[in-house]
Design a protein around this motif. Structure first.
Motif, PDB file in Angstrom:
ATOM      1  N   SER A  50      -2.948   7.296  -4.561  1.00 43.65           N
ATOM      2  CA  SER A  50      -2.410   5.943  -4.404  1.00 43.65           C
ATOM      3  C   SER A  50      -2.927   5.271  -3.141  1.00 43.65           C
ATOM      4  O   SER A  50      -3.214   5.928  -2.141  1.00 43.65           O
ATOM      5  CB  SER A  50      -0.878   5.991  -4.340  1.00 43.65           C
ATOM      6  N   ASP A  59       0.338   0.536  -2.266  1.00 42.64           N
ATOM      7  CA  ASP A  59       1.189   1.030  -3.356  1.00 42.64           C
ATOM      8  C   ASP A  59       2.253   1.988  -2.832  1.00 42.64           C
ATOM      9  O   ASP A  59       3.406   1.963  -3.263  1.00 42.64           O
ATOM     10  CB  ASP A  59       0.349   1.740  -4.426  1.00 42.64           C
ATOM     11  N   GLY A  97       3.615   1.357  -8.983  1.00 43.10           N
ATOM     12  CA  GLY A  97       3.355   2.771  -9.227  1.00 43.10           C
ATOM     13  C   GLY A  97       4.063   3.235 -10.454  1.00 43.10           C
ATOM     14  O   GLY A  97       4.678   2.474 -11.164  1.00 43.10           O
TER      15      GLY A  97
END
Length: 150
Positions: free
Chosen positions: A39, A43, A1
């Motif tokens: 996301s 993640d 990320g």
């Protein structure tokens, strides 16, 4: 990320980038929430495992807080839009929102006579009139389900 920004203060530091409606600038917390929503679960799990101490709890609390703010803003905007649409529907018929059902029907019939395309009226104006009357009567029926009529 992505490494996200520091959870600083109340200042919005995006310099004018706006939300989808363009109503207000997005702050760091709003950008973080948007990133979280986009996301994948994997993640998010990987990012959460890298956090230490109470940082995950603090981030979760911040995200929950921003979502609550967005949710309330959405509710307020929907309510305002509904009120504006309602007022404009009454304006199309030329009556106030507190007009009786009988007065509303009489105003509709009179306006329909004036605007009907077969009588030289404008087709678009007649359609607006029909839509307004339909919206008002549907709203009144919905409101009337809970008790007395006004």
């Amino acid at each position: 990320g992505s490494g996200g920004g520091e959870s600083g203060g109340g200042e919005s530091g995006d310099g004018g980038s706006g939300d989808a409606l363009g109503l207000w600038p997005l702050g760091a917390a709003d950008s973080m929430v948007a990133s979280e929503v986009k996301s994948s679960d994997a993640d998010l799990l990987a990012a959460a495992e890298g956090l230490r101490g109470g940082r995950l709890d603090a981030l979760n609390a911040e995200v929950a807080s921003r979502i609550a703010v967005w949710s309330r803003a959405k509710e307020l905007l929907e309510s305002q839009l509904e009120a504006m649409e309602s007022v404009s529907a009454y304006a199309v018929l030329g009556v106030s929102p507190d007009a009786s059902d009988k007065a509303l029907a009489a105003a509709y019939r009179e306006a329909a006579r004036r605007t009907h395309p077969d009588r030289g009226g404008d087709k678009a104006a007649f359609q607006r009139l029909q839509d307004a009357y339909s919206d008002i009567t549907a709203a009144r029926k919905g409101a009337g389900k809970g008790g007395g009529g006004g």
